[in-house]
Motif scaffolding. Structure first.
Motif, PDB file in Angstrom:
ATOM      1  N   THR A 187       5.358  -3.248  11.755  1.00 20.00           N
ATOM      2  CA  THR A 187       5.509  -1.933  11.138  1.00 20.00           C
ATOM      3  C   THR A 187       4.191  -1.540  10.469  1.00 20.00           C
ATOM      4  O   THR A 187       3.288  -2.352  10.325  1.00 20.00           O
ATOM      5  CB  THR A 187       6.655  -1.892  10.108  1.00 20.00           C
ATOM      6  OG1 THR A 187       6.376  -2.799   9.046  1.00 20.00           O
ATOM      7  CG2 THR A 187       7.980  -2.255  10.769  1.00 20.00           C
ATOM      8  N   ASP A 188       4.081  -0.285  10.041  1.00 21.05           N
ATOM      9  CA  ASP A 188       2.832   0.287   9.550  1.00 21.05           C
ATOM     10  C   ASP A 188       2.748   0.152   8.029  1.00 21.05           C
ATOM     11  O   ASP A 188       3.550   0.765   7.311  1.00 21.05           O
ATOM     12  CB  ASP A 188       2.779   1.777   9.967  1.00 21.05           C
ATOM     13  CG  ASP A 188       1.448   2.438   9.619  1.00 21.05           C
ATOM     14  OD1 ASP A 188       0.670   1.864   8.820  1.00 21.05           O
ATOM     15  OD2 ASP A 188       1.200   3.536  10.145  1.00 21.05           O
ATOM     16  N   PRO A 189       1.780  -0.634   7.507  1.00 21.57           N
ATOM     17  CA  PRO A 189       1.669  -0.806   6.048  1.00 21.57           C
ATOM     18  C   PRO A 189       1.168   0.424   5.320  1.00 21.57           C
ATOM     19  O   PRO A 189       1.152   0.445   4.098  1.00 21.57           O
ATOM     20  CB  PRO A 189       0.674  -1.968   5.903  1.00 21.57           C
ATOM     21  CG  PRO A 189      -0.127  -1.981   7.155  1.00 21.57           C
ATOM     22  CD  PRO A 189       0.778  -1.445   8.241  1.00 21.57           C
ATOM     23  N   THR A 190       0.775   1.478   6.069  1.00 13.87           N
ATOM     24  CA  THR A 190       0.313   2.700   5.411  1.00 13.87           C
ATOM     25  C   THR A 190       1.302   3.848   5.589  1.00 13.87           C
ATOM     26  O   THR A 190       0.990   5.000   5.271  1.00 13.87           O
ATOM     27  CB  THR A 190      -1.071   3.135   5.945  1.00 13.87           C
ATOM     28  OG1 THR A 190      -0.950   3.519   7.326  1.00 13.87           O
ATOM     29  CG2 THR A 190      -2.080   2.008   5.831  1.00 13.87           C
ATOM     30  N   ASP A 191       2.517   3.563   6.105  1.00 17.36           N
ATOM     31  CA  ASP A 191       3.525   4.608   6.332  1.00 17.36           C
ATOM     32  C   ASP A 191       4.846   4.150   5.707  1.00 17.36           C
ATOM     33  O   ASP A 191       5.480   3.214   6.174  1.00 17.36           O
ATOM     34  CB  ASP A 191       3.693   4.833   7.848  1.00 17.36           C
ATOM     35  CG  ASP A 191       4.779   5.865   8.178  1.00 17.36           C
ATOM     36  OD1 ASP A 191       5.455   6.349   7.238  1.00 17.36           O
ATOM     37  OD2 ASP A 191       4.954   6.163   9.369  1.00 17.36           O
ATOM     38  N   ALA A 192       5.221   4.819   4.602  1.00 16.73           N
ATOM     39  CA  ALA A 192       6.414   4.392   3.854  1.00 16.73           C
ATOM     40  C   ALA A 192       7.702   4.589   4.651  1.00 16.73           C
ATOM     41  O   ALA A 192       8.717   3.954   4.358  1.00 16.73           O
ATOM     42  CB  ALA A 192       6.503   5.157   2.535  1.00 16.73           C
ATOM     43  N   SER A 193       7.682   5.451   5.666  1.00 12.38           N
ATOM     44  CA  SER A 193       8.906   5.689   6.441  1.00 12.38           C
ATOM     45  C   SER A 193       9.098   4.623   7.528  1.00 12.38           C
ATOM     46  O   SER A 193      10.116   4.608   8.205  1.00 12.38           O
ATOM     47  CB  SER A 193       8.875   7.079   7.075  1.00 12.38           C
ATOM     48  OG  SER A 193       7.950   7.112   8.144  1.00 12.38           O
ATOM     49  N   ASP A 194       8.119   3.748   7.684  1.00 17.16           N
ATOM     50  CA  ASP A 194       8.169   2.719   8.718  1.00 17.16           C
ATOM     51  C   ASP A 194       8.083   1.348   8.049  1.00 17.16           C
ATOM     52  O   ASP A 194       7.075   1.026   7.409  1.00 17.16           O
ATOM     53  CB  ASP A 194       6.990   2.927   9.678  1.00 17.16           C
ATOM     54  CG  ASP A 194       7.056   1.993  10.878  1.00 17.16           C
ATOM     55  OD1 ASP A 194       8.171   1.723  11.364  1.00 17.16           O
ATOM     56  OD2 ASP A 194       5.987   1.528  11.328  1.00 17.16           O
ATOM     57  N   HIS A 195       9.137   0.562   8.148  1.00 17.68           N
ATOM     58  CA  HIS A 195       9.159  -0.748   7.473  1.00 17.68           C
ATOM     59  C   HIS A 195      10.223  -1.621   8.121  1.00 17.68           C
ATOM     60  O   HIS A 195      11.056  -1.112   8.894  1.00 17.68           O
ATOM     61  CB  HIS A 195       9.433  -0.578   5.973  1.00 17.68           C
ATOM     62  CG  HIS A 195      10.623   0.267   5.660  1.00 17.68           C
ATOM     63  ND1 HIS A 195      11.923  -0.155   5.906  1.00 17.68           N
ATOM     64  CD2 HIS A 195      10.730   1.521   5.152  1.00 17.68           C
ATOM     65  CE1 HIS A 195      12.762   0.789   5.540  1.00 17.68           C
ATOM     66  NE2 HIS A 195      12.065   1.840   5.095  1.00 17.68           N
ATOM     67  N   PRO A 196      10.226  -2.936   7.832  1.00 14.47           N
ATOM     68  CA  PRO A 196      11.268  -3.803   8.400  1.00 14.47           C
ATOM     69  C   PRO A 196      12.662  -3.322   8.000  1.00 14.47           C
ATOM     70  O   PRO A 196      12.843  -2.651   6.984  1.00 14.47           O
ATOM     71  CB  PRO A 196      10.951  -5.169   7.775  1.00 14.47           C
ATOM     72  CG  PRO A 196       9.482  -5.116   7.464  1.00 14.47           C
ATOM     73  CD  PRO A 196       9.233  -3.689   7.054  1.00 14.47           C
ATOM     74  N   GLU A 200       3.654  -8.700   5.376  1.00 11.52           N
ATOM     75  CA  GLU A 200       4.997  -8.755   5.968  1.00 11.52           C
ATOM     76  C   GLU A 200       5.158  -7.625   6.989  1.00 11.52           C
ATOM     77  O   GLU A 200       5.755  -7.811   8.048  1.00 11.52           O
ATOM     78  CB  GLU A 200       6.028  -8.620   4.840  1.00 11.52           C
ATOM     79  CG  GLU A 200       7.478  -8.671   5.301  1.00 11.52           C
ATOM     80  CD  GLU A 200       8.455  -8.457   4.152  1.00 11.52           C
ATOM     81  OE1 GLU A 200       8.007  -8.094   3.040  1.00 11.52           O
ATOM     82  OE2 GLU A 200       9.657  -8.647   4.383  1.00 11.52           O
ATOM     83  N   GLU A 201       4.620  -6.463   6.677  1.00 12.84           N
ATOM     84  CA  GLU A 201       4.729  -5.331   7.604  1.00 12.84           C
ATOM     85  C   GLU A 201       3.975  -5.611   8.908  1.00 12.84           C
ATOM     86  O   GLU A 201       4.478  -5.329   9.996  1.00 12.84           O
ATOM     87  CB  GLU A 201       4.200  -4.056   6.940  1.00 12.84           C
ATOM     88  CG  GLU A 201       5.063  -3.608   5.776  1.00 12.84           C
ATOM     89  CD  GLU A 201       5.200  -2.096   5.717  1.00 12.84           C
ATOM     90  OE1 GLU A 201       5.476  -1.471   6.756  1.00 12.84           O
ATOM     91  OE2 GLU A 201       5.014  -1.543   4.615  1.00 12.84           O
ATOM     92  N   VAL A 202       2.766  -6.155   8.778  1.00 17.10           N
ATOM     93  CA  VAL A 202       1.984  -6.442   9.991  1.00 17.10           C
ATOM     94  C   VAL A 202       2.720  -7.474  10.852  1.00 17.10           C
ATOM     95  O   VAL A 202       2.811  -7.334  12.067  1.00 17.10           O
ATOM     96  CB  VAL A 202       0.568  -6.925   9.615  1.00 17.10           C
ATOM     97  CG1 VAL A 202      -0.161  -7.490  10.831  1.00 17.10           C
ATOM     98  CG2 VAL A 202      -0.231  -5.767   9.020  1.00 17.10           C
ATOM     99  N   THR A 207       0.812  -1.220   0.000  1.00 16.49           N
ATOM    100  CA  THR A 207       0.000   0.000   0.000  1.00 16.49           C
ATOM    101  C   THR A 207       0.844   1.267   0.000  1.00 16.49           C
ATOM    102  O   THR A 207       0.587   2.203  -0.749  1.00 16.49           O
ATOM    103  CB  THR A 207      -0.931   0.001   1.234  1.00 16.49           C
ATOM    104  OG1 THR A 207      -1.837  -1.098   1.140  1.00 16.49           O
ATOM    105  CG2 THR A 207      -1.723   1.304   1.321  1.00 16.49           C
ATOM    106  N   ASP A 208       1.882   1.314   0.844  1.00 15.51           N
ATOM    107  CA  ASP A 208       2.645   2.563   0.986  1.00 15.51           C
ATOM    108  C   ASP A 208       3.863   2.626   0.059  1.00 15.51           C
ATOM    109  O   ASP A 208       4.609   3.610   0.073  1.00 15.51           O
ATOM    110  CB  ASP A 208       3.046   2.797   2.450  1.00 15.51           C
ATOM    111  CG  ASP A 208       3.859   1.648   3.026  1.00 15.51           C
ATOM    112  OD1 ASP A 208       4.324   0.793   2.246  1.00 15.51           O
ATOM    113  OD2 ASP A 208       4.037   1.619   4.255  1.00 15.51           O
ATOM    114  N   GLY A 209       4.076   1.557  -0.748  1.00 13.51           N
ATOM    115  CA  GLY A 209       5.136   1.596  -1.752  1.00 13.51           C
ATOM    116  C   GLY A 209       6.543   1.622  -1.192  1.00 13.51           C
ATOM    117  O   GLY A 209       7.475   2.080  -1.854  1.00 13.51           O
ATOM    118  N   ASP A 210       6.742   1.075   0.020  1.00 11.57           N
ATOM    119  CA  ASP A 210       8.077   1.098   0.611  1.00 11.57           C
ATOM    120  C   ASP A 210       8.879  -0.177   0.309  1.00 11.57           C
ATOM    121  O   ASP A 210       9.988  -0.358   0.814  1.00 11.57           O
ATOM    122  CB  ASP A 210       8.007   1.342   2.124  1.00 11.57           C
ATOM    123  CG  ASP A 210       7.233   0.261   2.878  1.00 11.57           C
ATOM    124  OD1 ASP A 210       6.897  -0.777   2.259  1.00 11.57           O
ATOM    125  OD2 ASP A 210       6.985   0.457   4.081  1.00 11.57           O
ATOM    126  N   GLY A 211       8.290  -1.059  -0.517  1.00  6.84           N
ATOM    127  CA  GLY A 211       9.015  -2.263  -0.906  1.00  6.84           C
ATOM    128  C   GLY A 211       8.720  -3.472  -0.030  1.00  6.84           C
ATOM    129  O   GLY A 211       9.252  -4.555  -0.292  1.00  6.84           O
TER     130      GLY A 211
HETATM  131 CA   LIG Z   1       5.415   0.738   5.800  1.00  2.44          CA
END
Ligand SMILES: [Ca+2]
Ligand SMILES: [Ca+2]
Ligand SMILES: [Ca+2]
Ligand SMILES: [Ca+2]
Length: 265
Positions: free
Chosen positions: A92-101, A86-88, A77-81
């Motif tokens: 991490t937040d699947p709607t926030d690109a600055s927050d990811h594994p 996987e984010e859940v 969703t947030d296009g962070d790759g």
């Molecule tokens: Ca994210």
């Protein structure tokens, strides 16, 4: 509503009834009754905004995505790759690109958002930080709220820091499975400026480090824990679970580490 299949007019009336039945299925989904009330109708959700199907194949059902606010038609969703499921799983937040594994692979703990900050003195819980690591990701201290964390203030020009670095790397490699995280806070590069990502990579590579090496502008984070007016490098502080300060600005030896690790639940 009843329906008959004896004329085109009545067939139209019957389709109307079918639509209202689908709408009640959507209402059932909101209350979690999908499987018990409509288990034979799961294929009716191919248009997919509200069902148990995982339309985009990211590991989350359409209903779970609606509850989270992520897009049931987009696996990232947030296009962070990183895919939504996987984010859940990684907290991490699947709607926030600055927050990811983390590209570094360091595991994030479920308690990351629950630390009650009280201060930087021993016995208090220190605040979060967000600092760039050697992969260019933003590292957050509270992501490791279930760990014993060794923070080490260092600088590229500091000879004792260079001599100590391989030992820190060995401690992390040997004790990570027991709950140790080591974070090197690199305050300055060779020209006494804030380290770039390349500087961080070079430090990690030169010393064979697999733990996070982050840029700490002006020693702002390492400096939180100093007991005098000056920072002497390397400056070492040990944190317990929930970022509680255990030993501030004091050299740490393996037995102190072991004692802290044995206190983990
Ligand atoms: Ca994210
Ligand atoms: Ca999905
Ligand atoms: Ca999705
Ligand atoms: Ca994502």
């Amino acid at each position: 509503m009843r329906c008959w299949f004896t004329s085109a007019l009545l067939l139209t009336a019957c389709q109307g009834s079918g639509l209202s039945s689908l709408s009640s299925v959507a209402q059932d989904l909101d209350t979690g009754n999908w499987l018990s009330s409509t288990s034979s109708s799961s294929t009716e959700d191919d248009d997919g905004d509200n069902g148990p199907r995982d339309r985009d194949g990211d590991g989350l059902s359409n209903a779970e995505e609606n509850a989270l606010g992520s897009d049931p038609g987009n696996p990232d969703t947030d296009g962070d790759g990183y895919q939504d499921g996987e984010e859940v799983e990684s907290y991490t937040d699947p709607t926030d690109a600055s927050d990811h594994p983390y590209q570094g692979g360091w595991p994030i703990a479920a308690c990351r958002g629950d630390v009650a900050v009280s201060g930087d003195q021993p016995g208090q819980n220190t605040g979060n930080f967000q600092l760039m690591d050697q992969y260019g990701d933003t590292l957050r201290l509270h992501d490791f709220c279930d760990k014993i964390v060794l923070l080490v203030g260092s600088a590229t020009w500091c000879d004792p820091c260079n001599r100590e670095a391989p030992t820190l790397g060995n401690w992390y490699n040997n004790l990570a499975d027991e709950g140790l995280m080591v974070i090197t806070l690199l305050g300055q590069n060779m020209s006494e400026g804030t380290p770039s990502q390349a500087d961080l990579q070079a430090w990690a590579s030169a010393h064979g480090l697999t733990h996070p090496v982050v840029a700490d502008p002006g020693f702002g984070t390492a400096g939180r824990f100093i007991t005098g007016s000056q920072i002497f490098l390397p400056s070492t502080t040990l944190l317990g679970p929930d970022a509680e300060v255990l030993i501030a600005d004091t050299p740490i030896n393996p037995s102190a580490l072991q004692t802290a690790l044995e206190s983990l639940p």
